[in-house]
Design a protein around this motif. Structure first.
Motif, short mmCIF file in Angstrom:
data_model
loop_
_atom_site.label_atom_id
_atom_site.label_comp_id
_atom_site.label_asym_id
_atom_site.label_seq_id
_atom_site.Cartn_x
_atom_site.Cartn_y
_atom_site.Cartn_z
N CYS A 1 39.65 38.13 28.98
CA CYS A 1 39.67 37.28 30.17
C CYS A 1 41.10 37.11 30.67
O CYS A 1 42.01 36.77 29.91
N ALA B 1 43.11 35.05 33.78
CA ALA B 1 43.01 34.05 34.84
C ALA B 1 44.06 34.34 35.90
O ALA B 1 45.24 34.51 35.58
N TYR C 1 45.34 41.50 40.33
CA TYR C 1 44.03 41.40 39.68
C TYR C 1 43.27 42.72 39.69
O TYR C 1 42.46 42.98 38.81
N VAL D 1 39.14 36.37 36.25
CA VAL D 1 38.54 35.13 36.75
C VAL D 1 39.49 34.47 37.72
O VAL D 1 40.65 34.18 37.37
N VAL E 1 41.01 31.45 39.60
CA VAL E 1 41.13 30.01 39.41
C VAL E 1 41.64 29.41 40.71
O VAL E 1 42.70 29.84 41.21
N ILE F 1 41.14 26.74 34.18
CA ILE F 1 41.43 27.96 33.43
C ILE F 1 40.39 28.14 32.33
O ILE F 1 40.14 27.22 31.56
N PRO F 2 39.74 29.28 32.23
CA PRO F 2 38.70 29.49 31.21
C PRO F 2 39.25 29.33 29.79
O PRO F 2 40.42 29.60 29.52
N ALA G 1 40.78 32.56 28.13
CA ALA G 1 41.83 33.31 28.84
C ALA G 1 42.90 33.77 27.86
O ALA G 1 43.43 32.98 27.08
N ILE H 1 47.41 34.70 31.80
CA ILE H 1 47.35 33.87 33.01
C ILE H 1 48.44 34.35 33.96
O ILE H 1 49.62 34.38 33.60
#
Length: 480
Positions: free
Chosen positions: A207, A209, A219, A230, A232, A244-245, A248, A251
């Motif tokens: 993952c 973010a 990305y 993902v 955010v 934020i997952p 993650a 980031i």
């Protein structure tokens, strides 16, 4: 390089040479105007008699495929017939992967040379007319002298020590980073820095973010490496840390000048992000892409300068301060990443051109970059001020400016319903280059608006360009 001809056996030598040269001319591999080797040199290269080569040339000249120029040589006739021989497509085992790569959007790609519109608000571009050519030329001459003394070996993957030292001094002076030359890796632009960092951290399914909206090449790069990217959401203070997952691993943020909206990340949000990264054991990539140009308020601390746990990888670029064509960037890395990124760099392309590295090192050492930034700051500040006046004035009924204190682009959000794609298309017809905000969103809902870059447009062109924009808006969305 000699002319590529393959002679087999010892029969029909003139015919073999004639047929190969004819096929090369007709297929376009020997382009019109190409000079062929003299008969003596080609005969020596192929192990043939000069008479054999002369006969083949004579036949091709008779066929109007070659033309002789007295005292100059033999050339492919500019009027010779050319046929296109295309390979037949074959179903490849990697077809699905290729289809994925073909489907990647290149919406932010700069226009090709010679097709730029008269008035351009393109983002991420600078004015070449302000580039310090004389100073750079002297630095390149110095680099040539250094290269002449080289041993003819590959250089360090991390970069020349002289440049790494110069970058470390520049980053600590201008951005307050806590780093030394040993922490710096020189890259071919910031994009390669992102690639190297993510390459050593990510596995398929990991993952990542990213900001939403955000920087598409970042990305897209993470996704191409198999990551689950993902988005955010961002608000007035920057990335919403609470979204934020939990899984993650990486980031990616632009805290000094959020791309594309422009707001800076608040001090409280910066500390919250570092705390969250520590909790997750995640690396934060801080992309400080145009931080050198700040117009209001006091500078904010970088995430890197606040980091006490080795979690921030700082990425910088010289594309925004000098020229994008130079492809020069760097990463200031935490200890955990340095050795791995160095190995990945060596496997990728070994190192950046040492000639350009020597030139940039000299350019930084002699203070030319800081002088250039100061000159450009004055120019960009003037352009920015004019944009603020116009979007607070006659363009205010259609657009609202997003507050931004740094960089050289502004984001404007639509105040009323506007067909932005239609506006962009109509603008091109009046020699005006605009960019909507939609490409920066990964998923709906998007916000209607424009990214207004003012690095490449000349100051005197801003008002005529905005006059054309206003006229188009009055046609598309007339005021009541």
């Amino acid at each position: 390089m000699e002319l590529h001809v393959v002679i087999e056996g010892d029969k029909d030598l003139t015919g073999q040479l004639y047929r190969q040269l004819r096929e090369s001319i007709e297929s376009g591999r020997l382009a019109a105007g190409t000079q062929l080797p003299p008969t003596r040199l080609l005969a020596e290269h192929l192990g043939l008699s000069r008479k054999t080569v002369a006969e083949a040339y004579a036949q091709l000249t008779y066929d109007n495929l070659l033309v002789g120029k007295v005292g100059v040589g033999t050339f492919v006739n500019a009027h010779s017939a050319r046929q296109q021989h295309k390979q037949q497509p074959t179903e490849l085992a990697s077809a699905r992967v290729l289809e994925h790569w073909r489907g990647i959007s290149r919406a932010l790609q700069h226009p090709a040379l010679g097709v730029r519109l008269r008035y351009s608000f393109i983002g991420g571009a600078t004015s070449p007319s302000h580039f310090p050519q004389d100073e750079w030329r002297r630095c390149v001459q110095y680099a040539l002298r250094q290269s002449a003394q080289a041993r003819g070996l590959y250089s360090q993957a991390e970069g020349l020590p002289a440049l790494r030292e110069a970058i470390a001094r520049h980053a600590t002076f201008s951005r307050g980073l806590r780093c030394s030359a040993d922490d710096v890796v020189v890259c071919n632009g910031a994009q390669q820095a992102l690639d190297l960092i993510s390459r050593v951290l990510l596995e398929p399914g990991c993952c990542v973010a990213v900001e939403e909206p955000g920087y598409p090449p970042a990305y897209q790069l993470f996704a191409s490496q198999g990551a689950r990217v993902v988005g955010v959401p961002v608000d007035a203070e920057g990335l919403r840390v609470d979204a934020i997952p939990d899984d993650a691993r990486l980031i990616y943020v632009t805290p000094s000048h959020q791309f594309p909206l422009g707001m800076p990340m608040s001090a409280a949000r910066r500390q919250a992000l570092l705390d969250r990264a520590l909790e997750l054991g995640a690396i934060v990539i801080e992309d400080d892409y145009d931080c050198e140009f700040r117009y209001e308020g006091r500078p904010n601390d970088t995430l890197h300068s606040l980091d006490r746990h080795g979690l921030v990888a700082y990425v910088g670029t010289f594309s925004k301060t000098l020229l994008p064509e130079l492809r020069l960037g760097y990463a200031v890395l935490p200890p955990a990443l340095l050795q791995a990124v160095g190995a990945a760099r060596q496997l990728t392309d070994w190192h950046t051109s040492t000639l350009i590295q020597w030139a940039l090192a000299r350019f930084l050492q002699e203070g030319h970059l800081l002088k250039h930034i100061r000159r450009c700051h004055t120019i960009y500040a003037s352009r920015r001020e004019r944009l603020l006046q116009r979007f607070a004035g006659d363009l205010a009924p259609w657009f609202e400016l997003v507050p931004a204190v740094a960089g050289f682009h502004l984001a404007v959000l639509a105040r009323r319903p506007l067909n932005i794609p239609q506006l962009v298309e109509l603008a091109r017809k009046v020699d005006l280059d605009l960019l909507g905000l939609t490409p920066f969103f990964q998923q709906p809902p998007t916000r209607d608006g424009l990214l207004i870059g003012y690095g490449a447009i000349e100051t005197l062109d801003i008002d005529p360009a905005l006059d054309r924009l206003r006229d188009l808006l009055q046609t598309l969305a007339p005021l009541p």
